[in-house]
Write an enzyme that holds these catalytic residues in place. Sequence first.
Site, PDB file in Angstrom:
ATOM      1  N   LYS A   1       1.262  -1.549  -0.379  1.00  0.00           N
ATOM      2  CA  LYS A   1       0.158  -0.508  -0.383  1.00  0.00           C
ATOM      3  C   LYS A   1       0.834   1.413  -0.024  1.00  0.00           C
ATOM      4  O   LYS A   1       2.142   1.019   0.829  1.00  0.00           O
ATOM      5  CB  LYS A   1      -0.643  -0.224   1.767  1.00  0.00           C
ATOM      6  CG  LYS A   1      -0.331  -0.576   2.679  1.00  0.00           C
ATOM      7  CD  LYS A   1       0.690   0.741   3.298  1.00  0.00           C
ATOM      8  CE  LYS A   1       0.466   2.270   3.707  1.00  0.00           C
ATOM      9  NZ  LYS A   1       2.326   2.255   4.463  1.00  0.00           N
TER      10      LYS A   1
ATOM     11  N   TYR B   1      -4.558   3.959   6.246  1.00  0.00           N
ATOM     12  CA  TYR B   1      -4.970   2.935   7.265  1.00  0.00           C
ATOM     13  C   TYR B   1      -6.151   3.448   8.090  1.00  0.00           C
ATOM     14  O   TYR B   1      -7.275   2.930   8.133  1.00  0.00           O
ATOM     15  CB  TYR B   1      -4.012   2.802   8.112  1.00  0.00           C
ATOM     16  CG  TYR B   1      -2.631   2.102   8.173  1.00  0.00           C
ATOM     17  CD1 TYR B   1      -3.021   0.840   8.350  1.00  0.00           C
ATOM     18  CD2 TYR B   1      -1.563   2.671   7.418  1.00  0.00           C
ATOM     19  CE1 TYR B   1      -1.938  -0.183   7.199  1.00  0.00           C
ATOM     20  CE2 TYR B   1      -0.277   1.883   7.081  1.00  0.00           C
ATOM     21  CZ  TYR B   1      -0.616   0.567   7.337  1.00  0.00           C
ATOM     22  OH  TYR B   1       0.912  -0.840   6.925  1.00  0.00           O
TER      23      TYR B   1
HETATM   24  P1  NDP Z   1      12.583   1.057   2.173  1.00  0.00           P
HETATM   25  O1  NDP Z   1      13.223   2.213   1.811  1.00  0.00           O
HETATM   26  O2  NDP Z   1      12.612   0.807   3.706  1.00  0.00           O
HETATM   27  O3  NDP Z   1      12.945  -0.160   1.110  1.00  0.00           O
HETATM   28  C1  NDP Z   1      12.335   0.356  -0.265  1.00  0.00           C
HETATM   29  C2  NDP Z   1      13.486  -0.616  -1.046  1.00  0.00           C
HETATM   30  O4  NDP Z   1      12.936  -0.254  -2.816  1.00  0.00           O
HETATM   31  C3  NDP Z   1      14.790  -0.017  -0.847  1.00  0.00           C
HETATM   32  O5  NDP Z   1      15.581  -0.353   0.121  1.00  0.00           O
HETATM   33  C4  NDP Z   1      15.304  -0.607  -2.151  1.00  0.00           C
HETATM   34  O6  NDP Z   1      16.037  -1.977  -2.134  1.00  0.00           O
HETATM   35  C5  NDP Z   1      13.808  -0.088  -3.519  1.00  0.00           C
HETATM   36  N1  NDP Z   1      14.132   0.920  -4.074  1.00  0.00           N
HETATM   37  C6  NDP Z   1      14.180   0.578  -5.027  1.00  0.00           C
HETATM   38  N2  NDP Z   1      13.938   2.042  -6.505  1.00  0.00           N
HETATM   39  C7  NDP Z   1      14.231   2.582  -5.311  1.00  0.00           C
HETATM   40  C8  NDP Z   1      14.287   4.479  -4.754  1.00  0.00           C
HETATM   41  N3  NDP Z   1      14.668   4.871  -6.529  1.00  0.00           N
HETATM   42  N4  NDP Z   1      14.403   4.741  -4.252  1.00  0.00           N
HETATM   43  C9  NDP Z   1      14.278   3.986  -2.151  1.00  0.00           C
HETATM   44  N5  NDP Z   1      14.141   2.820  -2.791  1.00  0.00           N
HETATM   45  C10 NDP Z   1      14.318   1.738  -3.883  1.00  0.00           C
HETATM   46  O7  NDP Z   1      11.164   1.180   1.992  1.00  0.00           O
HETATM   47  P2  NDP Z   1       9.776   0.281   2.790  1.00  0.00           P
HETATM   48  O8  NDP Z   1      10.049  -0.548   2.973  1.00  0.00           O
HETATM   49  O9  NDP Z   1       9.169   1.139   4.446  1.00  0.00           O
HETATM   50  O10 NDP Z   1       7.969   0.468   2.386  1.00  0.00           O
HETATM   51  C11 NDP Z   1       7.876   0.171   1.309  1.00  0.00           C
HETATM   52  C12 NDP Z   1       6.777  -0.055   0.788  1.00  0.00           C
HETATM   53  O11 NDP Z   1       6.286  -0.961   2.191  1.00  0.00           O
HETATM   54  C13 NDP Z   1       6.185   1.632   0.361  1.00  0.00           C
HETATM   55  O12 NDP Z   1       5.046   1.540  -0.889  1.00  0.00           O
HETATM   56  C14 NDP Z   1       5.189   1.655   1.625  1.00  0.00           C
HETATM   57  O13 NDP Z   1       4.103   2.412   1.551  1.00  0.00           O
HETATM   58  C15 NDP Z   1       5.206  -0.177   2.397  1.00  0.00           C
HETATM   59  N6  NDP Z   1       4.974  -0.363   3.210  1.00  0.00           N
HETATM   60  C16 NDP Z   1       4.237  -1.020   3.803  1.00  0.00           C
HETATM   61  C17 NDP Z   1       4.545  -0.891   5.358  1.00  0.00           C
HETATM   62  C18 NDP Z   1       2.622  -2.107   6.052  1.00  0.00           C
HETATM   63  O14 NDP Z   1       3.212  -2.436   6.749  1.00  0.00           O
HETATM   64  N7  NDP Z   1       1.721  -2.590   4.630  1.00  0.00           N
HETATM   65  C19 NDP Z   1       5.364  -0.528   6.359  1.00  0.00           C
HETATM   66  C20 NDP Z   1       5.888  -0.247   5.604  1.00  0.00           C
HETATM   67  C21 NDP Z   1       6.042   0.006   4.346  1.00  0.00           C
HETATM   68  P3  NDP Z   1      16.374  -2.527  -3.419  1.00  0.00           P
HETATM   69  O15 NDP Z   1      18.030  -2.232  -2.813  1.00  0.00           O
HETATM   70  O16 NDP Z   1      16.560  -3.859  -2.961  1.00  0.00           O
HETATM   71  O17 NDP Z   1      17.009  -2.506  -4.649  1.00  0.00           O
END
Ligand code: NDP
Length: 367
Positions: free
Chosen positions: A132, A217
Site C-alpha cells: 500500500k 490506514y
Molecule cells: P524502504 O525505503 O525501507 O525500502 C524500499 C526499497 O525499495 C529500497 O530498500 C530499495 O531496495 C528499493 N528501491 C528501488 N528504487 C528505490 C528508490 N528510487 N528509492 C528508494 N528505494 C528504492 O521502504 P519500506 O520498506 O518502508 O516501504 C516499501 C513499501 O512498503 C512502500 O510502498 C510502503 O508504503 C510499504 N510499507 C507497508 C507497510 C505495511 O505495514 N503494510 C509498512 C512499511 C512500508 P533495493 O536496494 O533492494 O532495490
Amino acid sequence: MKTRRDFIQQVALTAAAVPLLRLPAIAHPLREESQLRVAFMGLGGYANRVADAMKDCTKARITGAISGTPSKLSDWQQRFNIPAANCYNYENFDKIKDNPDIDVVYVTTPNGLHHSQVLRIAAAGKHVICEKPMALNAREGQEMVDACKKAGVQLLIGYRMHFEPKTLAINNMRNSGVFGKVKFFQGQCGFTIGDPTQWRLNKELAGGGSIMDIGIYAINGSRYMTGEDPIWVTAQEVKTDPVKFKPGVDETIMFEMGFPSGAVASCLSTYSMNYLDRFYLIGEKGFAELQPSTGYGPIKGRTHLGELTQPHKTHQTVQMDEMADIILRGKKPVIPVNGEEGVKDLKIIDAIYAAVKSGKKETLHLG
Ligand code: NDP
C-alpha cells in the site's frame, strides 16, 4: 527465540520417542509443492520484516529476490537460502517469466515505482502482491488491475490488518448486529517522520505525504470498520513546516466522510504526531475501540461488552499464509484484499486531495 518450525520439529521428535502419547492437533507445514513461492522486489525495511515473519509460515516460502543492490541479494541468498538463479535486478526481472520456482512477486519498493513494476510482473505471467498504497492515484491503480486481469494473474494488496484477529472479531460483531446501526467512525493515524531526505517526503516517489503512507490506514479502516464504502469526503490540510513538507507533500490532513447508511467518519492523518493509532466505532447499541489499531501489534481492543482477548499473531505471518490460500486455492478472505480494494482507497485519496484544493465536499463513486 524458538520458531514455530523448531516447535513442530520438537513435537515430532517427542512423538517418535513416546509413541503412545496423545498430542494436540497442530498445523503442519504444507508439502513444498503446495506452498506459495514468493520473490520480493525491493529489499528494504518492510521486505525484511515480512521475510523474517515468513520463517513461521506453513503455506508460503521465499524463493526469489529482486533488488538494485547486489550486496542485499547476496545477504538474502544466505539468510533465506535463495538460489542465485532466482535473483534479479530491476533491468532483467522480466526474465522471471521463465522461472518456474516463483509464483508471485511481492512489490515492496517506494509507492511511485509500483505501477510500472506491477505491469511488468503481470506481463511476465506472475501473480502480484503489492504494498500500500498500490499506486499514486486511482487511474494508475485501475491500469494495474486491468493489466493483471488481462494477463490472468491475481493482484493482492498488502493489507495485513484484514487478517488481524481483533479486527476480524469486531467485523464479525458488527455483522451480527452487536453494535446496532453504525453511526460514527473515528480513525486517527500518524507518526513523526524523521529524515527529511527519505523517499516518503519526495512527491515523485511517495505520491504525496502522510495520507499516502499512514492516512490510508484510516481510509481503508473506515471501510472495513463500518462495512460500507463512503459516498462523499471533505478535507482540510494543515502545514506547520513547509521546508520539510514541500508542495504536494502533506503533513497533516483532517478529513470527514459520509456513508450510504447515514453513518459519518472523522479522520486525522499526520506526519507530525506520535502515538496516533486509534480506531473508534460507535453504533446505536454499543462501541468498539482499537488502540493501537494498525501498528505491528499487539493490537489492543475493547467493546461495550469488554476487552477483546484474541491472541496476537505476527501480522505478516498470518497474511502470507492466508494469501497463499487465496492465490493457490481460491480462498475468499472475510475482508477482501484484491486490487479493486486498493483502487477504492486511491479514489478516496484522489478526492481528499481534490477537497483540500476546492474546499468543497467531493462526491465519491467507488463502484
Ligand atoms: P524502504 O525505503 O525501507 O525500502 C524500499 C526499497 O525499495 C529500497 O530498500 C530499495 O531496495 C528499493 N528501491 C528501488 N528504487 C528505490 C528508490 N528510487 N528509492 C528508494 N528505494 C528504492 O521502504 P519500506 O520498506 O518502508 O516501504 C516499501 C513499501 O512498503 C512502500 O510502498 C510502503 O508504503 C510499504 N510499507 C507497508 C507497510 C505495511 O505495514 N503494510 C509498512 C512499511 C512500508 P533495493 O536496494 O533492494 O532495490
